[in-house]
Scaffold this motif. Structure first.
Motif, PDB file in Angstrom:
ATOM      1  N   ALA A 164       8.715  11.239   2.227  1.00  0.00           N
ATOM      2  CA  ALA A 164       8.075  10.777   1.416  1.00  0.00           C
ATOM      3  C   ALA A 164       7.286   9.374   1.837  1.00  0.00           C
ATOM      4  O   ALA A 164       6.466   9.842   3.054  1.00  0.00           O
ATOM      5  N   LYS A 165       6.345   9.417   0.650  1.00  0.00           N
ATOM      6  CA  LYS A 165       4.916   8.492   1.183  1.00  0.00           C
ATOM      7  C   LYS A 165       5.272   7.409   1.288  1.00  0.00           C
ATOM      8  O   LYS A 165       5.772   6.689  -0.093  1.00  0.00           O
ATOM      9  N   ILE A 166       5.744   6.254   1.689  1.00  0.00           N
ATOM     10  CA  ILE A 166       5.258   4.755   1.405  1.00  0.00           C
ATOM     11  C   ILE A 166       4.280   4.499   1.452  1.00  0.00           C
ATOM     12  O   ILE A 166       3.319   4.115   2.332  1.00  0.00           O
ATOM     13  N   PHE A 167       4.563   3.183   0.629  1.00  0.00           N
ATOM     14  CA  PHE A 167       2.962   2.283   0.295  1.00  0.00           C
ATOM     15  C   PHE A 167       3.971   1.407  -0.209  1.00  0.00           C
ATOM     16  O   PHE A 167       4.999   0.528  -0.530  1.00  0.00           O
ATOM     17  N   ARG A 168       3.022  -0.104   1.283  1.00  0.00           N
ATOM     18  CA  ARG A 168       4.305  -1.105   1.221  1.00  0.00           C
ATOM     19  C   ARG A 168       2.794  -2.169   1.108  1.00  0.00           C
ATOM     20  O   ARG A 168       2.042  -2.681   2.241  1.00  0.00           O
ATOM     21  N   ASN A 169       3.158  -3.697   0.392  1.00  0.00           N
ATOM     22  CA  ASN A 169       2.602  -4.531   0.557  1.00  0.00           C
ATOM     23  C   ASN A 169       2.991  -5.936  -0.134  1.00  0.00           C
ATOM     24  O   ASN A 169       3.945  -5.477  -0.920  1.00  0.00           O
ATOM     25  N   PRO A 170       2.834  -6.476  -0.312  1.00  0.00           N
ATOM     26  CA  PRO A 170       3.530  -8.288  -0.687  1.00  0.00           C
ATOM     27  C   PRO A 170       3.723  -7.585  -2.179  1.00  0.00           C
ATOM     28  O   PRO A 170       2.758  -7.673  -3.055  1.00  0.00           O
ATOM     29  N   GLY A 171       4.713  -7.651  -2.649  1.00  0.00           N
ATOM     30  CA  GLY A 171       5.262  -7.112  -3.740  1.00  0.00           C
ATOM     31  C   GLY A 171       5.337  -6.136  -4.655  1.00  0.00           C
ATOM     32  O   GLY A 171       6.010  -6.186  -5.823  1.00  0.00           O
ATOM     33  N   GLY A 172       4.534  -5.483  -3.860  1.00  0.00           N
ATOM     34  CA  GLY A 172       4.935  -3.562  -4.203  1.00  0.00           C
ATOM     35  C   GLY A 172       4.194  -3.994  -4.841  1.00  0.00           C
ATOM     36  O   GLY A 172       4.193  -3.029  -5.604  1.00  0.00           O
ATOM     37  N   ARG A 173       3.022  -4.461  -4.967  1.00  0.00           N
ATOM     38  CA  ARG A 173       2.200  -4.236  -6.240  1.00  0.00           C
ATOM     39  C   ARG A 173       1.333  -3.069  -6.421  1.00  0.00           C
ATOM     40  O   ARG A 173       0.588  -2.533  -5.537  1.00  0.00           O
ATOM     41  N   ILE A 174       0.033  -2.303  -7.098  1.00  0.00           N
ATOM     42  CA  ILE A 174      -0.296  -1.617  -7.417  1.00  0.00           C
ATOM     43  C   ILE A 174      -1.469  -2.052  -7.766  1.00  0.00           C
ATOM     44  O   ILE A 174      -2.262  -2.489  -8.267  1.00  0.00           O
ATOM     45  N   THR A 175      -2.036  -2.801  -6.469  1.00  0.00           N
ATOM     46  CA  THR A 175      -3.160  -2.373  -5.347  1.00  0.00           C
ATOM     47  C   THR A 175      -4.675  -1.250  -6.336  1.00  0.00           C
ATOM     48  O   THR A 175      -4.102  -0.102  -6.105  1.00  0.00           O
ATOM     49  N   ASN A 176      -5.859  -1.426  -5.770  1.00  0.00           N
ATOM     50  CA  ASN A 176      -6.388  -0.550  -5.296  1.00  0.00           C
ATOM     51  C   ASN A 176      -6.159   0.361  -4.682  1.00  0.00           C
ATOM     52  O   ASN A 176      -6.433   2.117  -4.180  1.00  0.00           O
ATOM     53  N   ALA A 177      -5.822  -0.508  -3.279  1.00  0.00           N
ATOM     54  CA  ALA A 177      -5.558   0.344  -1.615  1.00  0.00           C
ATOM     55  C   ALA A 177      -3.814   0.998  -2.088  1.00  0.00           C
ATOM     56  O   ALA A 177      -4.009   2.624  -2.030  1.00  0.00           O
ATOM     57  N   ALA A 178      -3.309   0.598  -3.124  1.00  0.00           N
ATOM     58  CA  ALA A 178      -1.710   1.548  -3.609  1.00  0.00           C
ATOM     59  C   ALA A 178      -2.363   2.649  -4.720  1.00  0.00           C
ATOM     60  O   ALA A 178      -1.779   3.784  -4.157  1.00  0.00           O
ATOM     61  N   LEU A 201       6.703   5.456  -7.651  1.00  0.00           N
ATOM     62  CA  LEU A 201       7.943   5.332  -7.884  1.00  0.00           C
ATOM     63  C   LEU A 201       7.661   3.627  -7.053  1.00  0.00           C
ATOM     64  O   LEU A 201       6.927   3.260  -6.467  1.00  0.00           O
ATOM     65  N   VAL A 202       7.285   2.834  -8.513  1.00  0.00           N
ATOM     66  CA  VAL A 202       6.904   1.954  -7.705  1.00  0.00           C
ATOM     67  C   VAL A 202       8.255   0.788  -8.021  1.00  0.00           C
ATOM     68  O   VAL A 202       9.101   0.724  -9.131  1.00  0.00           O
ATOM     69  N   ILE A 203       8.391   0.152  -7.023  1.00  0.00           N
ATOM     70  CA  ILE A 203       9.689  -0.835  -7.086  1.00  0.00           C
ATOM     71  C   ILE A 203       9.408  -2.353  -6.336  1.00  0.00           C
ATOM     72  O   ILE A 203       9.787  -2.495  -4.603  1.00  0.00           O
ATOM     73  N   PRO A 204       9.169  -3.236  -6.929  1.00  0.00           N
ATOM     74  CA  PRO A 204       9.394  -4.596  -6.872  1.00  0.00           C
ATOM     75  C   PRO A 204      10.691  -4.514  -6.190  1.00  0.00           C
ATOM     76  O   PRO A 204      11.635  -4.125  -6.158  1.00  0.00           O
ATOM     77  N   HIS A 205      11.004  -6.662  -5.934  1.00  0.00           N
ATOM     78  CA  HIS A 205      13.076  -6.402  -5.989  1.00  0.00           C
ATOM     79  C   HIS A 205      13.028  -7.587  -6.014  1.00  0.00           C
ATOM     80  O   HIS A 205      11.870  -8.264  -6.601  1.00  0.00           O
ATOM     81  N   THR A 206      14.157  -7.764  -5.912  1.00  0.00           N
ATOM     82  CA  THR A 206      14.302  -9.112  -6.416  1.00  0.00           C
ATOM     83  C   THR A 206      14.361  -9.901  -5.840  1.00  0.00           C
ATOM     84  O   THR A 206      14.353 -10.018  -3.808  1.00  0.00           O
ATOM     85  N   ARG A 207      14.412 -11.674  -5.415  1.00  0.00           N
ATOM     86  CA  ARG A 207      14.199 -12.669  -5.517  1.00  0.00           C
ATOM     87  C   ARG A 207      12.645 -12.632  -3.642  1.00  0.00           C
ATOM     88  O   ARG A 207      12.285 -12.561  -2.598  1.00  0.00           O
ATOM     89  N   CYS A 208      11.755 -12.081  -4.894  1.00  0.00           N
ATOM     90  CA  CYS A 208      10.367 -11.377  -3.653  1.00  0.00           C
ATOM     91  C   CYS A 208       9.724 -13.198  -3.918  1.00  0.00           C
ATOM     92  O   CYS A 208       9.600 -13.800  -4.785  1.00  0.00           O
ATOM     93  N   ALA A 209       9.308 -13.242  -2.450  1.00  0.00           N
ATOM     94  CA  ALA A 209       8.037 -14.580  -2.267  1.00  0.00           C
ATOM     95  C   ALA A 209       6.990 -14.419  -3.445  1.00  0.00           C
ATOM     96  O   ALA A 209       6.901 -15.556  -4.193  1.00  0.00           O
ATOM     97  N   MET A 210       6.336 -13.255  -4.047  1.00  0.00           N
ATOM     98  CA  MET A 210       5.424 -13.403  -4.530  1.00  0.00           C
ATOM     99  C   MET A 210       5.844 -13.488  -6.226  1.00  0.00           C
ATOM    100  O   MET A 210       5.195 -13.773  -6.872  1.00  0.00           O
TER     101      MET A 210
END
Length: 164
Positions: free
Chosen positions: A54-68, A85-94
């Protein structure tokens, strides 16, 4: 230089059994994952994948940004990606802090004003995930043949909950 000695030592151990030399760099399982930078998330293991799948892109909150989106377009057209797959998570600071709370915390830690720094806070994770899925599926360079799913990862159980 000693601040990194433990990591350099671990890298040498890793390299002793390194088996990805000469790897072609495509996503062998056809998967791209956009998720949060949170260290409780192991993107490959949680989906039963291994290095090279897989290709993995990570950022705060797992958001679809321009870079994503840039990464996803490249993945789809050059790196064998046919499922996203777009995957945010529970108990995220964002998702559990406001813009002003994060600015205040960062400013206190930095010892300087951080009121100018923008953070991609999320007040409603499901609504934000829906928005992110729309951003991917409506992108002109991501064809309809690419399957896109939106999930929330539970950091306490390890389970994914498909929302879209």
């Amino acid at each position: 230089m000693g601040e990194f000695d433990d990591l350099i030592s671990a890298n040498k151990t890793f390299a002793d059994d390194f088996g990805l030399g000469g790897f072609d760099g495509v996503a062998h399982a056809g998967v791209a994952i956009v998720t949060c930078m949170d260290s409780r998330i192991d993107p490959l293991s949680m989906l039963g994948l291994k290095a090279g799948d897989a290709k993995i892109f990570r950022n705060p909150g797992g958001r679809i940004t321009n870079a994503a989106l840039e990464a996803l377009v490249l993945g789809v057209h050059l790196l064998n990606v046919n499922r996203i797959l777009v995957i945010p998570h529970t108990r995220c600071a964002m998702a559990s802090s406001s813009q002003s709370e994060l600015r205040e915390k960062v400013g206190a830690s930095a010892g300087q004003d951080a009121s100018w720094q923008h953070f991609h806070v999320v007040s409603d994770q499901v609504a934000a995930l829906a928005e992110d899925i729309r951003a991917v599926t409506s992108h002109p360079l991501i064809p309809d043949s690419v399957k896109v799913g939106g999930f929330i990862y539970d950091v306490d159980t390890g389970l994914l909950d498909q929302k879209f």
